[in-house]
Design an enzyme around this catalytic site. Structure first.
Site, short mmCIF file in Angstrom:
data_model
loop_
_atom_site.label_atom_id
_atom_site.label_comp_id
_atom_site.label_asym_id
_atom_site.label_seq_id
_atom_site.Cartn_x
_atom_site.Cartn_y
_atom_site.Cartn_z
NE ARG A 173 70.62 28.05 80.63
CZ ARG A 173 70.93 27.31 79.56
NH1 ARG A 173 70.24 26.22 79.28
NH2 ARG A 173 71.91 27.64 78.78
CG ASP A 210 66.88 21.45 78.35
OD1 ASP A 210 67.76 22.21 78.79
OD2 ASP A 210 66.47 21.49 77.17
CE LYS A 238 67.68 20.51 74.21
NZ LYS A 238 67.49 21.93 74.38
CG HIS A 263 72.27 19.22 68.84
ND1 HIS A 263 70.91 19.41 68.99
CD2 HIS A 263 72.86 20.33 69.34
CE1 HIS A 263 70.69 20.58 69.56
NE2 HIS A 263 71.87 21.16 69.79
CB SER A 313 70.65 22.65 77.82
OG SER A 313 69.63 22.90 76.92
N1 URA Z 1 70.73 24.89 72.76
C1 URA Z 1 70.14 24.16 73.74
O1 URA Z 1 69.44 23.20 73.48
N2 URA Z 1 70.36 24.54 75.02
C2 URA Z 1 71.12 25.59 75.37
O2 URA Z 1 71.28 25.85 76.53
C3 URA Z 1 71.72 26.33 74.33
C4 URA Z 1 71.51 25.96 73.03
#
Ligand code: URA
Length: 437
Positions: free
Chosen positions: A168, A161, A187, A82, A183
């Site tokens: 947010r 999320d 995922k 990621h 977050s």
């Molecule tokens: N990337 C994400 O998936 N979540 C965040 O809060 C910030 C960057």
């Protein structure tokens, strides 16, 4: 339990229990808790922080809000990668086929561009015919047969999320360490990863502008992983200047092909190899970094990674002939080369300004549902540390028309700082944090 009590408890600096965190996340995901209370809670977390235990609970509460993918049949350890987002970041297009060829299956869910940072899905969609919306079964079958598939994140994974992130984004609560860490990790965990290599970008073109900040974020994600039996390695990578030379969707596909062929820029190759090494280590395909590097280097040198890329593109409906004929990719009508305004060493090349200019040219979205132009973007001819002479080609802008090209050129010249004396460029990777280090 009442939402307002949990907002107040966090506001006053108390540690929330597992039950309280699950109550809040579930309540918000199921629309029992309204946006204004969730926004107040997020702000309290931003101001007061969370302990590691609370962050783990928040992550797992978001995982529990939706489905989780089981990829167990693909192999003993499912490794994901990621990136926290950057400019010119086309690493998935290179690292995916590279590690797949080393025997590690890659089942990846990626995102679209966000702000000035590009998205893997947009890059892949520059390839004529390429489909990122495979059904779960087709996704699984493609990985089983070809070792690799990259699709769009489904709304069913960690939906809390998705809802929180959108909130947010408009309430000033994105830059919170526990909120970002949970977050991202929610995922990845919902997506079925046993082990995760995090590509944490640091600098002008990244969320985290300094190495200590990035280290803290990385460590929190490693701690979350440790708490839920997922192994996590973090690579802290330089994003002060763009990664590689190309920014823009088609242009980045071309650069990925060049890198797989062995003719790409050095910083990009090194960065991709660093990530791929960590993936092989977590996936138990190599026992030392040196062994992994040797294996991957050989895969690149012999063209096997490029062949794998070709087969992968075809498997997802894309035109595999782009590999040998890049003119089959979308191309912008105007190509405008900007000359260096002076002689000197390039001391700074602001990644964020490059990314923002690429968005203005049409490579990214200025509004949520805007369409993008796959052909536009820019190609740098020199980077930090290089010496150029006045009048040398500095970069080429690929634009929809002359006017946009000229405007981008004026803006981009501001992204450079010059030095009379030699400049030592920073390394592409600052440091690597491993769980057992
Ligand atoms: N990337 C994400 O998936 N979540 C965040 O809060 C910030 C960057």
């Amino acid at each position: 339990m009442r939402a307002v009590d949990l907002i107040e408890r966090k506001r006053d600096g108390h540690e929330l229990t597992t039950e309280e965190i699950h109550f809040f996340v579930e309540g918000y995901a199921e629309d029992h808790i309204p946006d204004y209370q969730a926004a107040a809670w997020a702000m309290a977390i931003l101001l007061r922080g969370m302990t590691v235990r609370e962050t783990i609970d928040l992550t797992m509460a978001m995982v529990a809000s939706g489905e989780t993918l089981s990829l167990r049949r693909l192999g003993p350890v499912v490794v994901d990668k990621h990136s926290t987002g950057g400019v010119g970041d086309k690493t998935t297009l290179i690292v995916g086929p590279l590690v797949a060829e080393a025997g590690l299956p890659v089942a990846k869910m990626s995102g679209r561009g966000l702000g000035y940072s590009g998205g893997t899905l947009d890059k892949l969609e520059a390839i004529p015919g390429f489909r990122v919306d495979l059904s779960p079964q087709a996704f699984f079958d493609t990985v089983s047969q070809h070792g690799l598939a990259v699709v769009s994140q489904t709304a069913d994974l960690a939906p809390a999320d998705g809802k929180f992130y959108a909130l947010r984004d408009v309430t000033g609560t994105v830059p919170s360490l526990p909120l970002i860490a949970s977050s991202i990790m929610s995922k990845k965990i919902a997506g079925g990863a046993d082990a995760i290599v995090l590509d944490v970008k640091v600098g002008r073109g990244a969320f985290m502008e300094t190495v200590p900040e990035a280290r803290e974020l990385a460590q929190r994600m490693i701690d979350i992983g440790h708490g839920v039996e997922r192994r996590v390695t973090a690579v802290l990578a330089n994003m002060n200047q763009p990664l590689g030379l190309a920014i823009g969707n088609s242009l980045e596909v071309i650069e990925a092909i060049e890198t797989l062929r062995g003719t790409g820029p050095r910083d990009l190759r090194e960065h991709c190899l660093a990530l791929a090494v960590e993936m092989l280590l977590l996936g138990q395909k190599a026992s030392t970094p040196e062994e992994a590097y040797e294996q991957l280097d050989e895969i690149l040198e012999t063209g096997r990674a490029l062949d794998r890329f070709r087969r992968w593109v075809a498997a997802q409906g894309g035109d595999p002939d782009i590999v040998d004929d890049v003119t089959r990719l979308p191309e912008a009508p105007v190509q405008h080369t900007v000359a260096a305004p002076r002689s000197g060493h390039i001391a700074r090349l602001d990644a964020r300004m490059c990314g923002l200019t690429a968005v203005t040219l049409g490579a990214g979205r200025e509004t949520k549902n805007a369409s993008i132009d796959p052909g536009v973007g820019l190609v740098l001819h020199a980077k930090v540390g290089d010496h150029v002479r006045e009048g040398d080609p500095l970069l080429t802008i690929h634009a929809r028309n002359q006017q946009e090209a000229q405007a981008a050129a004026r803006r981009l010249l501001e992204a450079y700082a010059w030095s009379e004396t030699a400049v030592q460029p920073e390394p592409p990777v600052y440091e690597i944090l491993r769980e057992d280090a």
